[in-house]
Motif scaffolding. Structure first.
Motif, short mmCIF file in Angstrom:
data_model
loop_
_atom_site.label_atom_id
_atom_site.label_comp_id
_atom_site.label_asym_id
_atom_site.label_seq_id
_atom_site.Cartn_x
_atom_site.Cartn_y
_atom_site.Cartn_z
N LYS A 154 29.97 48.85 56.13
CA LYS A 154 29.89 47.68 55.18
C LYS A 154 30.75 46.52 55.60
O LYS A 154 30.89 45.42 54.86
CB LYS A 154 30.23 48.22 53.77
CG LYS A 154 29.51 49.44 53.01
CD LYS A 154 28.00 48.95 52.83
CE LYS A 154 27.16 50.15 52.81
NZ LYS A 154 27.36 51.14 51.79
N THR A 155 31.60 46.68 56.90
CA THR A 155 32.45 45.54 57.12
C THR A 155 31.38 44.53 58.12
O THR A 155 30.29 44.82 58.44
CB THR A 155 33.48 46.09 58.16
OG1 THR A 155 32.96 46.57 59.26
CG2 THR A 155 34.52 47.02 57.33
N ASN A 200 37.78 56.34 57.22
CA ASN A 200 36.94 55.26 56.28
C ASN A 200 35.73 55.05 57.05
O ASN A 200 35.20 53.79 56.92
CB ASN A 200 37.80 54.17 56.02
CG ASN A 200 38.87 54.73 54.93
OD1 ASN A 200 38.56 55.16 53.81
ND2 ASN A 200 40.06 54.68 55.25
N ASP A 224 35.47 48.46 48.10
CA ASP A 224 34.53 49.41 48.32
C ASP A 224 33.95 50.20 47.06
O ASP A 224 33.06 50.38 46.65
CB ASP A 224 35.29 50.25 49.42
CG ASP A 224 34.23 51.42 49.82
OD1 ASP A 224 33.17 51.21 50.12
OD2 ASP A 224 34.77 52.64 49.89
N ASN A 278 40.79 47.12 50.66
CA ASN A 278 39.66 47.31 51.54
C ASN A 278 39.05 48.09 50.42
O ASN A 278 37.85 48.19 50.09
CB ASN A 278 39.80 48.15 52.71
CG ASN A 278 39.75 46.99 53.78
OD1 ASN A 278 38.96 45.67 53.68
ND2 ASN A 278 40.36 46.86 54.76
N HIS A 279 40.03 49.41 49.83
CA HIS A 279 39.51 50.32 48.82
C HIS A 279 39.04 49.76 47.37
O HIS A 279 38.03 49.86 47.04
CB HIS A 279 40.67 51.30 48.54
CG HIS A 279 40.16 52.16 47.41
ND1 HIS A 279 39.50 53.22 47.59
CD2 HIS A 279 40.71 52.17 46.18
CE1 HIS A 279 39.30 53.87 46.64
NE2 HIS A 279 40.05 53.50 45.80
N ARG A 320 32.18 47.94 44.95
CA ARG A 320 30.67 47.74 45.27
C ARG A 320 29.87 49.11 45.34
O ARG A 320 28.87 49.23 44.78
CB ARG A 320 30.71 47.25 46.67
CG ARG A 320 30.95 45.99 47.05
CD ARG A 320 29.51 45.06 46.67
NE ARG A 320 29.70 43.78 46.88
CZ ARG A 320 29.54 42.95 47.88
NH1 ARG A 320 29.39 43.50 48.84
NH2 ARG A 320 29.45 41.63 47.60
N ARG A 321 30.77 50.19 45.59
CA ARG A 321 29.97 51.69 45.37
C ARG A 321 29.62 51.91 43.99
O ARG A 321 28.74 52.43 43.74
CB ARG A 321 30.92 52.59 45.79
CG ARG A 321 30.55 53.20 47.20
CD ARG A 321 31.64 54.59 47.63
NE ARG A 321 32.71 53.75 47.89
CZ ARG A 321 33.52 54.82 46.77
NH1 ARG A 321 33.36 55.77 45.93
NH2 ARG A 321 34.86 54.63 46.91
N TRP A 357 32.95 53.68 55.24
CA TRP A 357 33.33 52.10 54.85
C TRP A 357 33.05 51.20 55.80
O TRP A 357 32.52 49.97 55.60
CB TRP A 357 34.67 52.21 54.14
CG TRP A 357 35.48 50.70 54.34
CD1 TRP A 357 35.17 49.77 53.27
CD2 TRP A 357 36.20 50.26 55.58
NE1 TRP A 357 36.00 48.68 53.57
CE2 TRP A 357 36.58 49.08 54.92
CE3 TRP A 357 36.82 50.69 56.48
CZ2 TRP A 357 37.38 48.36 55.82
CZ3 TRP A 357 37.75 49.96 57.06
CH2 TRP A 357 37.73 48.72 56.89
#
Ligand code: NDP
Length: 475
Positions: free
Chosen positions: A293-294, A287, A359, A355-356, A362-363, A290
């Motif tokens: 974006k943290t 990831n 993500d 988290n998924h 937002r995606r 991903w």
């Protein structure tokens, strides 16, 4: 004199930013412009004591079988002097310097010169060139995501060496653990110092720099947001993921090899620690896009906190369980081992699923399904340095409806499992869960402070809709 000049430079830089019309909006989100006494005191404490803490833990294992109290008791009772402990500590060696230089160079080569090929054949994996989030100055950086590939190549070579090449012993990391600590410190300090100088004299993006005028704060929390050398060598992405996180699983494997060498067998606790932490590391690289974006990449500036932390703190303290198990080969009862496995997997599931969900949400801009339903969210807006207005959404469905940081809760459950794998004889392996709790609770507060400045009244609506941070009904 130097301090005076530095302060003047910082003032000039601040003034320049104000002239650009950036101060008003830049002050709204991102890292602080001014330092309060509590932050300064914490930073000075960490700068002084974090390296000592790492040394103390590693030394306790090497000289006191991982007892954290015995060294102190020895010193307090006068049985030992500091010099006795220091004299028994291995120093920097040419061998360790060679191993470490080779290691870092190899990771730089993998990072810089081998474009990602994993995304071409691994379904669902996002690699290659990807975009990061909008910075406070409104910049969108591009990143070459090839961490999974670097991890795979490194580990294939490791296993090839252990199985048939035999160029070096798999215990090499354990055998040079303290000399390598000095190398990691040299790199950690060098990169943080370089990043500070770079921030003053040749920043990658001047508008994303922040100067408080306080040397210690700027050194610790960083000046530049996304320092780079050339177009692609991104300090944050490189130092955060490699060499530290790629090394994490190798370090554990080396500890396992040492346990095997010393006792002729591997304990189930060592296997559990290798598996659970291996899943966490592999997840990180799977990831990696991903990860852009943290908070580490989106909000933290690059200073000693990230530079030294990634080089020293992470590889040395996140691997304490494996190190402990070399000195204390704990064989767990089957029920205990199963309990640890289930807890670890549950923590991982919550961590990943939460988290998924964010993500995915937002995606797709909210055009997705969370737990089989259309997601609910709060609409919000914020302004960047150039005055441009952006719109965003805060998810309130799925795990994000249970608590505002349920991903941290999953991470903490998983972390507890690693510690419980080590039995109950010593406190040292439990350092990780204590540290992670402090880190993630502090991170909650830090992130919420930032989000509140960024989104203003929209953030208030969100916290009213999701009132708890980590544990529904409790905190
Ligand atoms: P998050 O991934 O939770 O990111 C926080 C950001 O997400 C906020 O700043 C905000 O950014 C956005 N956000 C917050 N709430 C919502 C919402 N409801 N809907 C949509 N977006 C939201 O935190 P981290 O980056 O700290 O952590 C990522 C993962 O990494 C976590 O699982 C954490 O446990 C783990 N981690 C592990 C560490 C370790 O050392 N092992 C260290 C740190 C983190 P925006 O400005 O975009 O709105």
């Amino acid at each position: 004199m130097a301090a005076h000049q530095e302060k003047k430079l910082a003032e000039e830089r601040k003034h320049q930013n104000m002239q650009n019309g950036t101060k008003a909006s830049q002050g709204q989100w991102g890292r602080a412009w001014e330092v309060d006494w509590f932050s300064l005191a914490s930073i000075l404490f960490l700068l002084m004591f974090a390296p000592l803490i790492v040394y103390y833990f590693i030394m306790s294992c090497a000289q006191y079988q991982c007892s954290l109290t015995d060294p102190l008791l020895d010193l307090l009772r006068g049985n030992k002097h500091l010099s006795d402990i220091w004299n028994r500590t291995p120093m920097l060696t040419y061998r360790a310097a060679g191993i470490y230089s080779l290691w870092v160079t190899f990771q730089v080569v993998l990072y810089m010169f081998i474009p990602d090929f994993c995304h071409k054949f691994l379904p669902g994996y996002v690699g290659g060139v990807q975009e990061g989030a909008v910075t406070p100055a409104g910049v969108v950086n591009k990143y070459e995501i090839n961490g999974l590939q670097a991890w795979i190549i490194t580990h294939v070579l490791w296993f090839a060496n252990a199985s048939f090449l035999h160029f070096f012993s798999p215990t090499i990391i354990f055998d040079n653990w303290i000399p390598l600590l000095w190398c990691a410190n040299i790199l950690g300090y060098a990169v943080s110092t370089f990043a500070m100088i770079k921030g003053y004299f040749f920043p990658t993006n001047a508008k994303d720099c922040k100067f408080t005028g306080n040397f210690f704060y700027d050194y610790m929390m960083g000046i530049e947001f996304n320092p780079r050398i050339g177009k692609w060598f991104d300090f944050k992405l490189f130092f955060n993921g490699r060499p530290g996180i790629v090394a994490w699983t190798l370090i554990n494997l080396s500890f396992a090899a040492k346990q095997q060498e010393l006792y002729g067998e591997l304990t189930n606790s060592m296997i559990l620690v290798n598996i659970l932490q291996g899943i966490y590391v592999l997840d990180f690289f799977w990831n990696e896009a991903w990860y852009l974006k943290t908070i580490d990449i989106c909000h933290d500036h690059f200073g000693w906190y990230l530079g030294w932390g990634d080089c020293v703190w992470l590889p040395y303290l996140y691997t304490l369980q494996g190190l402990y198990l070399v000195y204390h080969p704990v064989q767990l009862h089957t029920a205990h081992a199963l309990g640890v496995l289930v807890l670890g997997l549950l923590g991982y599931y919550i961590f990943r699923a939460t988290n998924h969900q964010k993500d995915l949400f937002r995606r797709t801009g909210g055009s997705c399904r969370i737990w089989g339903r259309k997601p609910e969210y709060i609409e919000c807006s914020y302004t960047s340095v150039d005055g441009a207005r952006y719109y965003s959404k805060l998810l309130t469905s799925g795990f994000w409806g249970w608590a505002r940081h349920f991903n941290y809760t999953g991470d903490l459950i998983g972390s507890l499992a690693y510690c419980l794998a080590c039995g109950f004889e010593h406190i040292l392996p439990y350092f990780y869960i204590i540290y992670m709790t402090i880190l993630l609770v502090h991170r909650c507060l830090r992130d919420e402070h930032r989000c509140s400045s960024k989104y203003g009244k929209d953030w208030k609506r969100y916290t009213a809709a999701v009132p708890y941070r980590l544990l529904p009904g409790i905190f």
